[in-house]
Each structure stands twice: as structure tokens, then as C-alpha cells.
Design a protein around this motif. Structure first.
Motif, PDB file in Angstrom:
ATOM      1  N   ASN A 172       0.843  -1.097   0.039  1.00 10.86           N
ATOM      2  CA  ASN A 172      -0.141  -0.017  -0.097  1.00 10.86           C
ATOM      3  C   ASN A 172       0.865   1.274  -0.003  1.00 10.86           C
ATOM      4  N   GLU A 173       0.080   2.424  -0.446  1.00 12.63           N
ATOM      5  CA  GLU A 173       1.122   3.623  -0.261  1.00 12.63           C
ATOM      6  C   GLU A 173       1.511   3.876   1.125  1.00 12.63           C
ATOM      7  N   GLU A 174       2.643   4.313   1.577  1.00 13.90           N
ATOM      8  CA  GLU A 174       3.262   4.310   2.666  1.00 13.90           C
ATOM      9  C   GLU A 174       2.679   5.644   3.130  1.00 13.90           C
ATOM     10  N   ASN A 175       2.442   5.913   4.379  1.00 13.27           N
ATOM     11  CA  ASN A 175       1.997   6.566   5.194  1.00 13.27           C
ATOM     12  C   ASN A 175       2.960   6.938   6.212  1.00 13.27           C
ATOM     13  N   GLU A 176       4.206   7.788   6.012  1.00 11.92           N
ATOM     14  CA  GLU A 176       5.011   7.893   6.780  1.00 11.92           C
ATOM     15  C   GLU A 176       4.892   8.152   8.311  1.00 11.92           C
ATOM     16  N   LYS A 177       4.140   8.969   8.574  1.00 11.52           N
ATOM     17  CA  LYS A 177       3.520   9.260   9.954  1.00 11.52           C
ATOM     18  C   LYS A 177       3.227   8.071  10.739  1.00 11.52           C
ATOM     19  N   GLU A 178       2.356   7.336  10.111  1.00 10.90           N
ATOM     20  CA  GLU A 178       1.687   6.247  10.858  1.00 10.90           C
ATOM     21  C   GLU A 178       3.070   5.287  11.124  1.00 10.90           C
ATOM     22  N   GLU A 181       5.208   6.311  13.765  1.00  7.56           N
ATOM     23  CA  GLU A 181       4.880   6.186  15.106  1.00  7.56           C
ATOM     24  C   GLU A 181       4.860   4.771  15.649  1.00  7.56           C
ATOM     25  N   TYR A 182       4.467   3.830  14.812  1.00  6.60           N
ATOM     26  CA  TYR A 182       4.542   2.534  14.938  1.00  6.60           C
ATOM     27  C   TYR A 182       6.141   1.979  15.391  1.00  6.60           C
ATOM     28  N   LEU A 183       7.263   2.722  14.591  1.00  4.18           N
ATOM     29  CA  LEU A 183       8.399   1.874  14.879  1.00  4.18           C
ATOM     30  C   LEU A 183       8.957   2.883  16.201  1.00  4.18           C
ATOM     31  N   VAL A 184       8.377   3.927  16.525  1.00  4.73           N
ATOM     32  CA  VAL A 184       8.927   4.684  17.761  1.00  4.73           C
ATOM     33  C   VAL A 184       8.232   3.964  18.871  1.00  4.73           C
ATOM     34  N   LEU A 220      14.623   8.592  14.965  1.00  2.00           N
ATOM     35  CA  LEU A 220      13.376   8.162  14.207  1.00  2.00           C
ATOM     36  C   LEU A 220      12.381   9.218  14.242  1.00  2.00           C
ATOM     37  N   GLN A 221      12.332  10.043  15.082  1.00  3.28           N
ATOM     38  CA  GLN A 221      11.092  11.113  15.244  1.00  3.28           C
ATOM     39  C   GLN A 221      11.425  12.132  14.042  1.00  3.28           C
ATOM     40  N   ASP A 222      12.447  11.950  13.648  1.00  7.39           N
ATOM     41  CA  ASP A 222      12.746  13.078  12.122  1.00  7.39           C
ATOM     42  C   ASP A 222      13.186  12.203  11.121  1.00  7.39           C
ATOM     43  N   LYS A 223      13.349  10.956  10.905  1.00  7.52           N
ATOM     44  CA  LYS A 223      14.005  10.347  10.045  1.00  7.52           C
ATOM     45  C   LYS A 223      13.126  10.142   8.894  1.00  7.52           C
ATOM     46  N   THR A 224      13.402  10.491   7.730  1.00  6.02           N
ATOM     47  CA  THR A 224      12.891  10.375   6.466  1.00  6.02           C
ATOM     48  C   THR A 224      13.478   9.694   5.298  1.00  6.02           C
ATOM     49  N   PRO A 225      13.027   8.512   4.893  1.00  8.68           N
ATOM     50  CA  PRO A 225      11.671   7.895   5.079  1.00  8.68           C
ATOM     51  C   PRO A 225      12.141   6.931   6.611  1.00  8.68           C
TER      52      PRO A 225
END
Length: 535
Positions: A172-178, A181-184, A220-225
Motif C-alpha cells: 500500500n501507499e506508505e503513510n510515513e507518519k503512521e 509512530e509504529y516504529l517509535v 526516528l522522530q525526524d528520519k525520512t523515510p
């Protein structure tokens, strides 16, 4: 075509559809158009019946047209699209029996489109036929405003990376915010669990360990992606600076990305799709001859063109031939019980060669394969050692023979395990290396860091896989830079060898505009050739 031939073709088409349904194939309303050869060449070169104007499409059309006009070759018997209402073009220059064969072949494709999970997903990407027609009009407007050169510069950049998609077609299209939050949350829970359960570890968690975890959580809070992003165009569309990537540019990129996402399942099921269509056109045609719908003259034409379709080649993969042979082999094996634990564990070669159990599960099995598999899975599961050897799926090279003063074909690789790896790479991933975005803000500079993810190949196979030439790599990085607007870095590797060792050098390639290409070796690993290592 005369009206009499058109009427006859319509009657035959109706019977083909009836036979397809009797055989258990799925059918739907399908648009058939008998058109001049040029129209088929256009459809092949522009990817769709109607599409936007692009110089590479025009180049391909002129190349295909020139080959056809000078040799009579290079034109497909048909061109068919996996739309909600499938559409097929049939060359009017084809003899009548070939037109009938083509309709039967298309009915095999239509069933595959409707039943195969990957081709079903392709239709869900977008109403691609409508989108292509509308994009053609919008892109003409962009050319009138910004100029043809500016528009095609963006198309060139998109074309360079549009096939670099997620290896999981169903992602699916990635929702970076979600995801972030999950990884954190996951990292926080891991830390808390280690604090609460110190006796589980040989060494108690220290204050330093806790600080490391907390730094990782903070990063992780600021990492993209937040995790590797394999869909390069998607990431660039969402994250490139608005100063670099204007809305009209994002529109062009989005259309080309969607077209690639729609066509990618076709590429990853090419062998199965063409094999399935060939399997059914052969069976349907023989039923038509048996019912005297077609005559002896038609049979001669059919034999000629069917033989041409499934002709084997040592130096070029014929999807029709190999796909047909695969379905016939699977049907034979499941009809005769040559599958399962008992058969696989049999070590008596004579008993195995004579193996027969009246299972009669062949048709059921091939219908299952056409529904659930792509080429990668089919090669992994059904390209047995016996199938590879029986169809001589080897790697050949030409060699001059002094004794006969002729060029002879020499087998340079016949190991089925290596052949399977090469086939899985070349037939199921359309030769696009796996590259992902590791960091969209590398060292807090806004630079883009990409990583070449090359995993799962023994070195013996790597020597046969064509790695991206340096000039291609550099051109691609230049085009990514054009979209990103900041320096681009790529971690990749170079493979070399000596008689005793494989030498793998990891390289950091960078491009920052102009002629500013650089390569910096990171580290080198050497492996003895007598070890079975997989990188």
C-alpha cells in the motif's frame, strides 16, 4: 477484409468464446479491432491505444516500423490490454486463420487478466486507459506553456526510475507518519521490556544501553523515510522541494508512475501469461478443426504460425515457448502423480522415470498456478532440474571452431540452481535493480541517499547478471538530481574476480550537478571461490 470474411470471423469468435467457457476459462466483453499494421505498431510503441506524446515512444515506433517495412517482421500478431473492458488490436494483414488463432490467444489472456491476482491488482491502480487519454491533453497544454524540452526533461527523469518500485506489488501507499509512530512505539516497548526483564540477558542493561535506545528513538522522530522506500518516484513526488518540483511536474511524474505500476504485473507474469494464452489457443484451435469450423487450408496456416510462435531460441527467451512447455509439464506431472513427498523422496532413478499414478489433477493444478503465481514463484516452484535440462535452458556463447571453420554454440552454464537464479532475476523483475531511499535528509543537508540492495545471489550467478553500466548509473543519478534539486548519493558495489577469489568492493557514488560525478570506495571483501557464499 471483405464483408464475407468479417461475418465469418464474427461467427468463429462466438464459437471461440463458447469453447473457452466450456473449458472453464473466465470471459468478459472484449473489444477486438482489426486494424492496419501501423496501428498495431503504435499500440506496441506507445504502450496503450492512446497515450501522451513522448520522444521515446516515437523512437520505438519508427524503429519497429522500419523493421516491419524492410523485413516483414517485428509486428506482434495482436496487442491486448488489461483494461476493465479488455481491448485487442489484430493486424488486418494477417491471414484469416492467424486472425482466428489470435482471437483464441486473446481469450487465454483475458482469462489470465481476470483470474490472476497480480493482473487483478494491475487494474486497481487506476482507470489507466482513461487516465492516459486525459494525460495526453494535459501534457499538450504543459508543452504549450513551458515548452516541449522542459516537459520531456521531466519525462526522461521519470522514465529513468519509474520501474524502481516496491518488490511487493501489493504494498500500500506508505503513510510515513503512521509508520514512524509504529516504529517509535515498538522501540520504546523493546526498551521498556529490557528494563523490566533484566534477568533475561547475560548482561544487565546499562545506562549507556538506555541512552543508545533513546537516541535511536529520537532519530526516528525526524528520519525520512522511517524505513527503506523502494518506490523512488513516489518518495520524490511527496518529498522533493516545491521550488524544484512544480505541480505540473508532479502530475507528469504521477501519470508515468501509475502507468509503470499498471504494467509492472504484466512484466512479472510475462512467461505465465503468454504460456497460458498459447496453451489455450492450441487447444481451442484444435477443437475448431475437429468441428470443421476451419478447413485444411486454415490448418496449414495455423501450423506455420503456431510453430513460429513457440520456436525455441538459445540466445533469447521465448516466453510463449517456455510458458507453454511449463503448463504442459505441470499438467503432465499432476496427472501422473509426479509430485508430493513420496515422489520427491524417491531416490531410485529408474522407479522415478517410470513413475505413474493416475492422479488426473493436471487441469486443476494449472488453473491454480494461473490464479496465484507470478513468474518468480513459478520459476522457483516448477522449474525443476528435469524441466531446465529437458528444455535446454542453459547459458550459451558463440565460439569459433578452428577445426570446422564455423561458429558453434557452447554451453557456459548448465547448473539448474544457477539458471533458476538468473531466470528469476531476468524474467520477474524486468532487470530493474532493487534500489531504495535510505535517507532523504542525509547528514541534515537535504541530500538524497540511495542504496543498491543486491541480496540473495551466489557469486557464481552474479557473473552472468548484467550490472548497471557506469554510464547508465551516472545518467540516472543526473536525472534524479534534476527532480530532487540536491546532491544524490548511491551506495552500490563492484564485483571482480581472480582465479582464486571473488572481490566485492562497496562504493559510494555521488552527483551534485554539472560534471561533478565521484566514486569513493567504502570497503572491500574477498571470498574464496571454493566456498558457497551468498551475498
Amino acid at each position: 477484409m471483405t464483408q464475407k470474411e468479417i461475418d465469418r470471423l464474427k461467427r468463429v469468435e462466438e464459437r471461440i468464446i463458447e469453447i473457452a467457457q466450456e473449458e472453464g476459462l473466465q470471459t468478459t466483453d472484449t473489444i477486438f479491432e482489426v486494424v492496419p499494421a501501423d496501428r498495431v505498431l503504435e499500440g506496441m510503441s506507445f504502450h496503450f491505444p492512446t497515450n501522451f506524446s513522448y520522444w521515446q515512444f516515437g523512437r520505438d515506433y519508427e524503429k519497429n516500423r522500419t523493421i516491419y517495412e524492410h523485413t516483414g517482421q517485428g509486428i506482434p500478431y495482436e496487442q491486448v490490454w488489461n483494461f476493465e473492458t479488455p481491448k485487442a488490436l489484430i493486424a488486418e494483414t494477417n491471414p484469416f486463420a492467424l486472425k482466428v488463432l489470435t482471437i483464441a490467444h486473446v481469450m487465454g489472456h483475458v482469462d489470465f487478466f481476470l483470474a490472476n491476482k497480480y493482473l487483478q491488482h494491475a487494474r486497481s491502480v487506476a482507470d489507466i486507459a482513461t487516465e492516459a487519454r486525459r494525460a495526453a491533453r494535459r501534457f499538450q497544454t504543459y508543452e504549450s506553456i513551458y515548452g516541449q524540452h522542459a516537459v520531456e526533461n521531466i519525462m526522461d527523469a521519470a522514465e529513468a526510475i519509474q520501474w524502481h518500485q516496491s518488490p511487493n506489488l501489493f504494498a500500500n501507499e506508505e503513510n510515513e507518519k503512521e509508520i514512524r509512530e509504529y516504529l517509535v512505539k515498538l522501540k520504546q516497548e523493546q526498551l521498556q521490556w529490557k528494563i523490566d526483564n533484566p534477568s533475561t540477558y547475560a548482561h544487565h542493561i546499562t545506562a549507556e544501553d538506555i541512552q543508545i535506545y533513546r537516541r535511536e528513538i529520537e532519530d526516528l522522530q525526524d528520519k525520512t523515510p522511517p524505513q527503506p522506500a523502494y518506490d523512488l518516484l513516489s518518495y520524490i513526488i511527496r518529498h522533493a522541494s516545491g521550488k524544484t518540483l512544480k505541480p505540473w511536474m508532479k502530475d507528469v511524474l504521477s501519470v508515468m508512475r501509475n502507468q509503470a505500476r499498471h504494467l509492472a504485473p504484466n512484466a512479472r507474469t510475462k512467461t505465465l501469461n503468454e504460456g497460458w494464452a498459447s496453451f489455450w489457443h492450441y487447444r481451442i484451435m484444435h477443437r475448431l478443426f475437429k468441428e470443421n469450423v476451419l478447413d485444411d487450408k486454415d490448418f496449414s496456416v495455423f501450423n506455420h504460425y503456431h510453430a513460429a510462435v513457440v520456436r525455441k531460441s538459445k540466445y533469447q527467451m521465448n516466453w510463449y515457448s517456455i510458458g507453454l512447455a511449463l503448463f504442459e509439464d505441470i499438467k503432465y506431472r499432476w496427472d501422473t502423480g509426479r509430485f508430493g513427498e513420496e515422489y520427491e523422496k524417491c531416490e531410485d532413478p529408474y522407479k522415478k522415470a517410470k513413475w505413474f499414478k493416475d492422479a488426473k489433477l493436471g487441469m486443476e493444478k494449472i488453473f491454480e498456478v494461473r490464479e496465484l503465481c507470478n513468474d518468480y514463484l513459478a520459476i522457483d516452484e516448477f522449474f525443476t532440474n528435469e524441466f531446465i535440462r529437458g528444455n535446454e535452458l542453459y547459458i550459451y556463447q558463440e565460439r569459433y571452431d578452428d577445426e570446422t571453420d564455423t561458429i558453434v554454440d557452447e554451453i557456459v552454464e548448465d547448473n539448474p540452481a544457477i539458471i533458476r537464479i538468473i531466470l528469476k532475476n531476468s524474467l520477474s523483475k524486468f532487470i530493474a535493480p532493487l534500489i531504495y531511499v535510505k535517507d532523504g535528509n542525509y547528514k541534515d543537508t537535504g541530500d538524497l541517499l540511495l542504496v543498491h540492495h543486491f541480496k540473495g545471489y551466489p557469486f557464481e550467478a552474479l557473473q552472468y547478471l548484467e550490472l548497471t553500466p557506469q554510464s547508465w548509473r551516472n545518467k540516472t543519478m543526473e536525472r534524479i538530481f534534476r527532480l530532487w534539486g540536491r546532491p544524490v548519493h548511491l551506495d552500490t558495489f563492484h564485483l571482480d574476480e581472480t582465479p582464486e577469489e571473488w572481490i566485492l568492493t562497496l562504493i559510494r557514488c555521488s552527483y551534485g550537478g554539472g560534471k561533478n560525478h565521484s566514486e569513493e570506495p567504502q570497503n572491500t571483501h574477498k571470498f574464496k571461490k571454493d566456498k558457497k557464499l551468498i551475498f
